[in-house]
Design an enzyme around this catalytic site. Structure first.
Site, PDB file in Angstrom:
ATOM      1  N   LYS A   1     -40.040 -39.260 -32.361  1.00  0.00           N
ATOM      2  CA  LYS A   1     -39.168 -39.371 -33.445  1.00  0.00           C
ATOM      3  C   LYS A   1     -38.941 -38.002 -34.000  1.00  0.00           C
ATOM      4  O   LYS A   1     -37.776 -37.536 -34.348  1.00  0.00           O
ATOM      5  CB  LYS A   1     -39.450 -40.319 -34.331  1.00  0.00           C
ATOM      6  CG  LYS A   1     -39.266 -41.752 -33.752  1.00  0.00           C
ATOM      7  CD  LYS A   1     -39.546 -42.807 -34.651  1.00  0.00           C
ATOM      8  CE  LYS A   1     -41.044 -42.664 -35.369  1.00  0.00           C
ATOM      9  NZ  LYS A   1     -42.174 -43.179 -34.683  1.00  0.00           N
TER      10      LYS A   1
ATOM     11  N   ARG B   1     -51.527 -34.640 -28.386  1.00  0.00           N
ATOM     12  CA  ARG B   1     -51.319 -34.034 -29.707  1.00  0.00           C
ATOM     13  C   ARG B   1     -52.642 -33.752 -30.626  1.00  0.00           C
ATOM     14  O   ARG B   1     -52.882 -32.681 -31.265  1.00  0.00           O
ATOM     15  CB  ARG B   1     -50.295 -35.265 -30.483  1.00  0.00           C
ATOM     16  CG  ARG B   1     -49.839 -34.674 -32.053  1.00  0.00           C
ATOM     17  CD  ARG B   1     -48.873 -35.430 -32.630  1.00  0.00           C
ATOM     18  NE  ARG B   1     -49.034 -36.607 -32.784  1.00  0.00           N
ATOM     19  CZ  ARG B   1     -48.190 -37.551 -33.562  1.00  0.00           C
ATOM     20  NH1 ARG B   1     -46.745 -37.241 -33.443  1.00  0.00           N
ATOM     21  NH2 ARG B   1     -48.629 -38.565 -34.141  1.00  0.00           N
TER      22      ARG B   1
HETATM   23  P1  ADP Z   1     -46.177 -42.288 -36.539  1.00  0.00           P
HETATM   24  O1  ADP Z   1     -44.737 -42.416 -36.329  1.00  0.00           O
HETATM   25  O2  ADP Z   1     -46.585 -41.427 -35.232  1.00  0.00           O
HETATM   26  O3  ADP Z   1     -46.735 -43.479 -36.375  1.00  0.00           O
HETATM   27  P2  ADP Z   1     -45.881 -41.056 -39.145  1.00  0.00           P
HETATM   28  O4  ADP Z   1     -46.117 -39.641 -39.435  1.00  0.00           O
HETATM   29  O5  ADP Z   1     -44.362 -41.499 -39.233  1.00  0.00           O
HETATM   30  O6  ADP Z   1     -46.402 -41.400 -37.719  1.00  0.00           O
HETATM   31  O7  ADP Z   1     -46.524 -42.002 -40.103  1.00  0.00           O
HETATM   32  C1  ADP Z   1     -47.894 -41.976 -40.269  1.00  0.00           C
HETATM   33  C2  ADP Z   1     -48.421 -43.201 -41.173  1.00  0.00           C
HETATM   34  O8  ADP Z   1     -47.905 -42.978 -42.534  1.00  0.00           O
HETATM   35  C3  ADP Z   1     -48.128 -44.661 -40.783  1.00  0.00           C
HETATM   36  O9  ADP Z   1     -49.151 -45.007 -40.012  1.00  0.00           O
HETATM   37  C4  ADP Z   1     -48.354 -45.171 -42.062  1.00  0.00           C
HETATM   38  O10 ADP Z   1     -49.329 -45.590 -42.783  1.00  0.00           O
HETATM   39  C5  ADP Z   1     -47.452 -44.261 -43.228  1.00  0.00           C
HETATM   40  N1  ADP Z   1     -46.333 -44.346 -43.308  1.00  0.00           N
HETATM   41  C6  ADP Z   1     -45.165 -43.705 -42.885  1.00  0.00           C
HETATM   42  N2  ADP Z   1     -43.792 -44.189 -42.965  1.00  0.00           N
HETATM   43  C7  ADP Z   1     -44.147 -45.227 -43.866  1.00  0.00           C
HETATM   44  C8  ADP Z   1     -43.198 -46.418 -44.221  1.00  0.00           C
HETATM   45  N3  ADP Z   1     -41.941 -46.146 -44.176  1.00  0.00           N
HETATM   46  N4  ADP Z   1     -44.099 -47.330 -44.634  1.00  0.00           N
HETATM   47  C9  ADP Z   1     -45.192 -47.449 -44.804  1.00  0.00           C
HETATM   48  N5  ADP Z   1     -46.174 -46.522 -44.412  1.00  0.00           N
HETATM   49  C10 ADP Z   1     -45.668 -45.624 -43.860  1.00  0.00           C
END
Ligand code: ADP
Length: 204
Positions: free
Chosen positions: A13, A127
């Site tokens: 993403k 990664r």
């Molecule tokens: P990935 O898509 O690889 O899981 P992200 O960088 O998008 O990683 O997110 C890492 C962490 O940030 C998630 O595991 C969560 O703890 C937190 N997080 C990100 N976006 C949200 C959201 N919309 N709601 C709640 N927690 C979030």
């Protein structure tokens, strides 16, 4: 264009959102990046966030909704935005729908990146290796990935039917080569490549 990038952790993403931002100027809003930045602040909130991120659990809906609500009102989002990591729960989805309705707008498309689970484990392992010891994300390991996948299946995937009902879901084969994935996303959105102006001055 107002987009949501959707899919499990490691689906690509972030990579694809960054490309769309570069090519079309829709602002990439990565909630993961925003939270990782905040978690370094050394404040009480920062430390609490750090713990949640490391555990693979979700940050509370209240925090996430107010973060996004403030962010999408900034001038750099006026030509469109790409939500990368939001919404991740049904409550976030409802809140987003309400905040956009109030502004008289809506989500144009939800791009769902489909990748096999085996491949996700490989990608996260890579990664972490590429980041190098001490620099890898605290949640990029097989054990935490299993938790993040469970959270994805239990809390995040159930929001899709809401967007399927609206007719805005585009399913993309995320197993293809990176450039082919970009091309497939562009085709699904009816995008035909950056304008000449933007090619000359990307990041405008
Ligand atoms: P990935 O898509 O690889 O899981 P992200 O960088 O998008 O990683 O997110 C890492 C962490 O940030 C998630 O595991 C969560 O703890 C937190 N997080 C990100 N976006 C949200 C959201 N919309 N709601 C709640 N927690 C979030």
């Amino acid at each position: 264009m107002q987009l949501i990038m959707f899919g499990p952790p490691g689906a690509g993403k972030g990579t694809q959102s960054a490309r769309l931002e570069e090519r079309y100027g829709y602002k990439q809003l990565s909630t993961g990046d925003m939270l990782r930045e905040l978690s370094k602040s050394g404040t009480e909130l920062g430390n609490q966030l750090k713990e949640v991120l490391e555990s693979g659990q979700l940050v509370s809906d209240d925090i996430m909704v107010s973060m996004i609500e403030q962010r999408i009102q900034q001038p750099d989002c006026k030509d469109g935005f790409i939500l990368d990591g939001f919404p991740r729960t049904e409550a976030q989805t409802k809140a987003l729908d309400t905040m956009l309705s109030k502004r008289g707008t809506t989500i144009d498309a939800v791009v769902v990146m489909e990748v096999d689970e085996d491949e996700l484990f490989k990608r996260i392992e890579n990664r972490a290796k590429e980041a190098g010891e001490g620099n890898a994300r605290a949640d990029d390991n097989a054990e935490t990935l299993r938790k993040r996948l469970k959270v994805y299946h239990d809390e995040t995937a159930p929001v899709l039917p809401f967007y399927v009902a609206k007719g805005v879901v585009k399913r993309i084969d995320g197993m293809a080569q990176m450039d082919d994935v970009t091309a497939a996303i562009e085709a699904s959105l009816g995008l035909t490549g950056p304008s000449d102006e933007r090619k000359a001055a990307p990041g405008m």
